[in-house]
Design a protein around this motif. Structure first.
Motif, PDB file in Angstrom:
ATOM      1  N   ILE A 122      22.471 -37.626  -3.237  1.00 11.47           N
ATOM      2  CA  ILE A 122      22.022 -37.811  -1.848  1.00 11.47           C
ATOM      3  C   ILE A 122      22.319 -36.601  -0.982  1.00 11.47           C
ATOM      4  O   ILE A 122      21.905 -36.535   0.155  1.00 11.47           O
ATOM      5  CB  ILE A 122      22.634 -39.077  -1.212  1.00 11.47           C
ATOM      6  CG1 ILE A 122      24.163 -39.005  -1.245  1.00 11.47           C
ATOM      7  CG2 ILE A 122      22.132 -40.319  -1.903  1.00 11.47           C
ATOM      8  CD1 ILE A 122      24.836 -40.094  -0.453  1.00 11.47           C
ATOM      9  N   GLY A 123      23.037 -35.643  -1.512  1.00 11.15           N
ATOM     10  CA  GLY A 123      23.338 -34.443  -0.756  1.00 11.15           C
ATOM     11  C   GLY A 123      24.231 -33.524  -1.556  1.00 11.15           C
ATOM     12  O   GLY A 123      24.668 -33.851  -2.651  1.00 11.15           O
ATOM     13  N   ILE A 124      24.474 -32.353  -0.999  1.00 11.42           N
ATOM     14  CA  ILE A 124      25.354 -31.374  -1.631  1.00 11.42           C
ATOM     15  C   ILE A 124      26.266 -30.798  -0.561  1.00 11.42           C
ATOM     16  O   ILE A 124      25.828 -30.553   0.554  1.00 11.42           O
ATOM     17  CB  ILE A 124      24.557 -30.250  -2.342  1.00 11.42           C
ATOM     18  CG1 ILE A 124      25.486 -29.257  -3.051  1.00 11.42           C
ATOM     19  CG2 ILE A 124      23.642 -29.520  -1.380  1.00 11.42           C
ATOM     20  CD1 ILE A 124      26.135 -29.790  -4.290  1.00 11.42           C
ATOM     21  N   ALA A 125      27.527 -30.644  -0.873  1.00 10.11           N
ATOM     22  CA  ALA A 125      28.480 -30.080   0.071  1.00 10.11           C
ATOM     23  C   ALA A 125      29.118 -28.846  -0.551  1.00 10.11           C
ATOM     24  O   ALA A 125      29.495 -28.863  -1.716  1.00 10.11           O
ATOM     25  CB  ALA A 125      29.556 -31.110   0.417  1.00 10.11           C
ATOM     26  N   THR A 126      29.237 -27.778   0.239  1.00  9.35           N
ATOM     27  CA  THR A 126      29.899 -26.580  -0.255  1.00  9.35           C
ATOM     28  C   THR A 126      31.233 -26.346   0.440  1.00  9.35           C
ATOM     29  O   THR A 126      31.969 -25.462   0.058  1.00  9.35           O
ATOM     30  CB  THR A 126      28.995 -25.342  -0.082  1.00  9.35           C
ATOM     31  OG1 THR A 126      28.650 -25.220   1.291  1.00  9.35           O
ATOM     32  CG2 THR A 126      27.750 -25.462  -0.939  1.00  9.35           C
ATOM     33  N   GLY A 127      31.516 -27.131   1.459  1.00  8.98           N
ATOM     34  CA  GLY A 127      32.808 -27.020   2.132  1.00  8.98           C
ATOM     35  C   GLY A 127      33.893 -27.670   1.303  1.00  8.98           C
ATOM     36  O   GLY A 127      33.621 -28.416   0.358  1.00  8.98           O
ATOM     37  N   LYS A 128      35.131 -27.382   1.643  1.00 12.05           N
ATOM     38  CA  LYS A 128      36.234 -27.961   0.887  1.00 12.05           C
ATOM     39  C   LYS A 128      36.790 -29.201   1.567  1.00 12.05           C
ATOM     40  O   LYS A 128      37.404 -30.030   0.948  1.00 12.05           O
ATOM     41  CB  LYS A 128      37.324 -26.925   0.698  1.00 12.05           C
ATOM     42  CG  LYS A 128      36.853 -25.814  -0.206  1.00 12.05           C
ATOM     43  CD  LYS A 128      37.932 -24.814  -0.426  1.00 12.05           C
ATOM     44  CE  LYS A 128      37.365 -23.698  -1.263  1.00 12.05           C
ATOM     45  NZ  LYS A 128      38.039 -22.477  -1.063  1.00 12.05           N
ATOM     46  N   MET A 129      36.617 -29.333   2.835  1.00 16.04           N
ATOM     47  CA  MET A 129      37.069 -30.513   3.565  1.00 16.04           C
ATOM     48  C   MET A 129      35.855 -31.110   4.268  1.00 16.04           C
ATOM     49  O   MET A 129      35.233 -30.464   5.100  1.00 16.04           O
ATOM     50  CB  MET A 129      38.137 -30.145   4.596  1.00 16.04           C
ATOM     51  CG  MET A 129      39.423 -29.644   3.966  1.00 16.04           C
ATOM     52  SD  MET A 129      40.193 -30.808   2.824  1.00 16.04           S
ATOM     53  CE  MET A 129      40.572 -32.154   3.900  1.00 16.04           C
ATOM     54  N   HIS A 130      35.534 -32.320   3.918  1.00 18.13           N
ATOM     55  CA  HIS A 130      34.323 -32.920   4.458  1.00 18.13           C
ATOM     56  C   HIS A 130      34.572 -34.237   5.172  1.00 18.13           C
ATOM     57  O   HIS A 130      33.659 -34.852   5.672  1.00 18.13           O
ATOM     58  CB  HIS A 130      33.307 -33.133   3.325  1.00 18.13           C
ATOM     59  CG  HIS A 130      33.863 -33.946   2.201  1.00 18.13           C
ATOM     60  ND1 HIS A 130      34.599 -33.383   1.205  1.00 18.13           N
ATOM     61  CD2 HIS A 130      33.844 -35.273   1.954  1.00 18.13           C
ATOM     62  CE1 HIS A 130      34.988 -34.323   0.354  1.00 18.13           C
ATOM     63  NE2 HIS A 130      34.547 -35.475   0.789  1.00 18.13           N
ATOM     64  N   ALA A 131      35.805 -34.695   5.171  1.00 18.94           N
ATOM     65  CA  ALA A 131      36.084 -36.014   5.733  1.00 18.94           C
ATOM     66  C   ALA A 131      36.192 -35.953   7.258  1.00 18.94           C
ATOM     67  O   ALA A 131      36.645 -34.969   7.829  1.00 18.94           O
ATOM     68  CB  ALA A 131      37.387 -36.552   5.152  1.00 18.94           C
ATOM     69  N   ARG A 132      35.758 -37.040   7.907  1.00 18.77           N
ATOM     70  CA  ARG A 132      35.950 -37.236   9.348  1.00 18.77           C
ATOM     71  C   ARG A 132      36.537 -38.624   9.528  1.00 18.77           C
ATOM     72  O   ARG A 132      36.292 -39.503   8.732  1.00 18.77           O
ATOM     73  CB  ARG A 132      34.627 -37.137  10.093  1.00 18.77           C
ATOM     74  CG  ARG A 132      34.095 -35.718  10.129  1.00 18.77           C
ATOM     75  CD  ARG A 132      32.835 -35.655  10.909  1.00 18.77           C
ATOM     76  NE  ARG A 132      33.156 -35.781  12.340  1.00 18.77           N
ATOM     77  CZ  ARG A 132      32.252 -35.738  13.283  1.00 18.77           C
ATOM     78  NH1 ARG A 132      30.998 -35.605  12.988  1.00 18.77           N
ATOM     79  NH2 ARG A 132      32.598 -35.848  14.536  1.00 18.77           N
ATOM     80  N   GLY A 133      37.258 -38.815  10.566  1.00 20.55           N
ATOM     81  CA  GLY A 133      37.869 -40.123  10.801  1.00 20.55           C
ATOM     82  C   GLY A 133      39.123 -40.271   9.969  1.00 20.55           C
ATOM     83  O   GLY A 133      39.721 -39.288   9.545  1.00 20.55           O
TER      84      GLY A 133
END
Length: 178
Positions: free
Chosen positions: A145-156
């Motif tokens: 459903i997506g791709i992330a290249t960052g190392k920290m992706h959490a919010r909340g």
């Protein structure tokens, strides 16, 4: 240095199979020791397959590469190509221009592959396999459903699961996707 036939097949597959996805090759870095033979053969293969090759010094392509061609996601039948002095030159280029998504090295030299896999910090690092395998479904995650290249992706609120970051190392022997 990779097996020439496998290297040619891997690069062609990764650029021409589905050029509009994030796993398509956007840049090809060629070690200067093989630039005039295997490197140029790969450039010619790409051009014969309909790929526009934006080539740097030491390679013949469709057009001459400019600095703006490196670090670009073409999402088309276009690739930038450059000669580098060695694996360290390739690593430096990727650190400067790369997206931290997927990087691949084609070589039969295990020490060179290990250096590449340990010195870069992209989400997916591959050795002798098509970048077209850079897909959640291929990794057994189901539909991507997506791709992330960052190392920290959490919010909340953040618990242990939200602090998990992955780096995938894929080793192959010239595999390509059908």
């Amino acid at each position: 240095h990779a097996d020439p036939e496998k290297a040619r097949a891997v690069v062609l597959n990764a650029k021409t199979r589905r050029p509009g996805i994030c796993g398509a090759v956007e840049c090809v870095l060629i070690d200067e020791t093989i630039a005039s033979d295997l490197g140029q053969t790969i450039m010619s293969d790409l051009m014969r397959a309909g790929v526009e090759v934006r080539a740097g010094a030491g390679l013949n392509g469709s057009v001459t590469a400019t600095e703006d061609d490196f670090g670009r996601e073409f999402l088309d039948m276009i690739v930038a190509a450059r000669v580098v002095p060695d694996v360290d030159g390739a690593i430096a280029h990727i650190r400067r221009y790369g997206s931290s998504h997927t990087e691949c090295i084609l070589t039969e030299d295990d020490a060179t592959a290990d250096r590449f896999l340990t010195q870069l910090d992209s989400a997916i690092l591959m050795h002798n396999a098509s970048t077209q395998f850079a897909d959640g479904g291929e990794f057994g995650m189901g539909a991507e459903i997506g791709i992330a290249t960052g190392k920290m992706h959490a919010r909340g609120p953040v618990g242990v699961e939200q602090l998990t970051s992955f780096k995938y190392r894929v080793r192959g022997t010239g595999q390509i996707r059908p």
